[in-house]
Design an enzyme around this catalytic site. Structure first.
Site, PDB file in Angstrom:
ATOM      1  N   HIS A 331      49.724 -25.926   0.201  1.00  0.00           N
ATOM      2  CA  HIS A 331      49.911 -25.957   1.655  1.00  0.00           C
ATOM      3  C   HIS A 331      51.159 -26.734   2.059  1.00  0.00           C
ATOM      4  CE1 HIS A 331      48.625 -30.171   1.935  1.00  0.00           C
ATOM      5  NE2 HIS A 331      47.622 -29.868   1.118  1.00  0.00           N
ATOM      6  N   CYS A 350      45.517 -31.189  -3.961  1.00  0.00           N
ATOM      7  CA  CYS A 350      46.231 -29.980  -3.555  1.00  0.00           C
ATOM      8  C   CYS A 350      47.672 -30.017  -4.044  1.00  0.00           C
ATOM      9  CB  CYS A 350      46.211 -29.830  -2.029  1.00  0.00           C
ATOM     10  SG  CYS A 350      44.572 -29.493  -1.331  1.00  0.00           S
TER      11      CYS A 350
END
Length: 411
Positions: A331, A350
């Protein structure tokens, strides 16, 4: 009566006969049978052409006996059809060599919650015809199951797409369910299923799909008994197209992501991966969802403070691409210092790409997001974590082909 005669295939002549304009007619019967001499005057259609299940029967089980027979003469034609459906479906069957009995073909099975019509025409020893029309309805099961599947019908996906079914009820008869789902492709390749427990079934080929492949998923789950008393409801055909190949390699040690399109290196992007205490999974992961913006709350994936609140709660994460069911995303990140990208791992697991608040198409995250398809592969290497589980998202590419095929119920 004219409608019955038409369905039985007797045509205009028989309709005229029923009107009393043809000599030798015994009479039009109240149950839809036309008796023309089979066995003598006054004989009822039930005696002339005997149908099982009986006319008007309800709650017939799908494996019940279906039969049409005559005591003498021969059956000329029999048609058993599922009616009152979007498309009438005929039950295949054959008349015995002696002409006295019709039965469904081996393996033919009635549908549940359906209405059937039976139209039969028979000839006696003198060539005189008799016709009969009956109907019956099958049982409606108390419990149904359905398979929710990825990807969406008519979508264009990346070469790493795995066809994944999650069922709303535990499947006990896994072989029957797997057999009822057929995944084929053009050009053709071998596709195998793999069960993860009783509620998930995935399909994939040995290697990533070739760009341009057209994949068809034929679901024939309707009336398949997935567990005792639990039957499938779906009967449909869907498909998707495989687009270009894009495989990206994240190196957690080097803090980089190499993006390859059709095998050619397009660019290398600086990234930040999981911090030492919250490392990123290694292994091959597949993009399953794309969000222009989403909220990420650590409490939902186990990252909580002592007071039970999330260690982070970012309400506007831009350019988010889901990689696992457990919460791993690739992201956009606007809150970490720009110096972290390409030099340090600071995330909660992430993979972060540099972005701005609100998201920008000109940022590394925006650039990658705009060039990503559901089904693209992102592989992480050199992270101080274990390899992602094959059932965490579409992680099945982390199994070799022999192990994958061993998870089929049809082996």
């Amino acid at each position: 009566m004219r409608h019955v005669l038409k369905r039985a295939g007797l045509g205009i002549a028989a309709a005229v006969a029923c009107a009393g304009l043809m000599a030798g007619l015994a009479g039009c019967t109240s149950d839809g049978g036309l008796d023309i001499g089979m066995g003598g005057k006054g004989r009822s259609p039930e005696d002339t052409i005997r149908v099982t299940p009986e006319d008007g029967a309800e709650g017939v089980e799908p494996d019940s006996r279906v039969e049409v027979r005559v005591p003498s003469g021969r059956l000329e034609r029999v048609r058993v059809v599922k009616v009152e459906d979007a498309q009438p479906v005929e039950v295949p069957g054959t008349v015995s060599e002696d002409g006295l009995r019709w039965r469904p073909a081996r393996g033919a099975r009635l549908a549940l919650a359906a209405k059937y019509s039976v139209d039969a025409v028979a000839l006696d020893g003198h060539g005189r015809r008799s016709a009969r029309h009956t109907t019956f309805t099958t049982a409606v099961p108390e419990h149904r199951f359905i398979g929710y599947f990825k990807p969406e019908n008519r979508s264009t996906v990346g070469t790493g797409m795995i066809v994944s079914f999650s069922f709303n009820r535990p499947i006990e008869n896994r072989a029957a369910v797997e057999r009822a789902i057929r995944v084929t492709s053009r050009p053709p390749v071998e596709v195998a299923g793999h069960w993860f427990g009783k509620e998930r079934l995935d399909f994939r080929p040995r290697a990533y799909w070739k760009p341009g492949t057209e994949v068809t998923v034929d679901l024939r789950l309707r009336d398949v008994e997935g567990a005792p008393g639990v039957y499938g409801i779906q009967h449909k055909k869907v498909g998707f197209t495989v687009g270009r190949s894009q495989v990206s390699l994240v190196d957690a040690e080097e803090h980089t992501m190499e993006v390859r399109r059709d095998g050619r290196l397009v660019t290398t992007v600086p990234i930040t991966a999981g911090a030492p205490k919250t490392t990123t999974y290694n292994g091959k992961m597949v993009v399953t969802e794309l969000f222009d913006v989403t909220r990420m709350n650590g409490a939902t994936v186990g990252f909580k403070d002592k007071d039970g609140k999330g260690e982070y709660d970012i309400k506007d994460v831009p350019h988010a691409m889901r990689l696992t069911d457990s919460g791993t995303f690739l992201h956009g990140n606007y809150w970490a210092p720009a110096s972290a990208f390409g030099t340090a791992n600071v995330s909660h697991g992430c993979v972060g790409l540099r972005d701005v608040k609100g998201g920008s198409a000109d940022s590394p995250a925006g650039w990658f997001f705009d060039r990503t398809l559901i089904g693209d592969v992102v592989e992480v290497v050199k992270s101080a974590d274990r390899k992602v589980s094959p059932d965490n998202g579409l992680g099945g590419w982390n199994m070799d082909w022999a192990r994958w095929k061993a998870g089929s119920a049809l082996r």
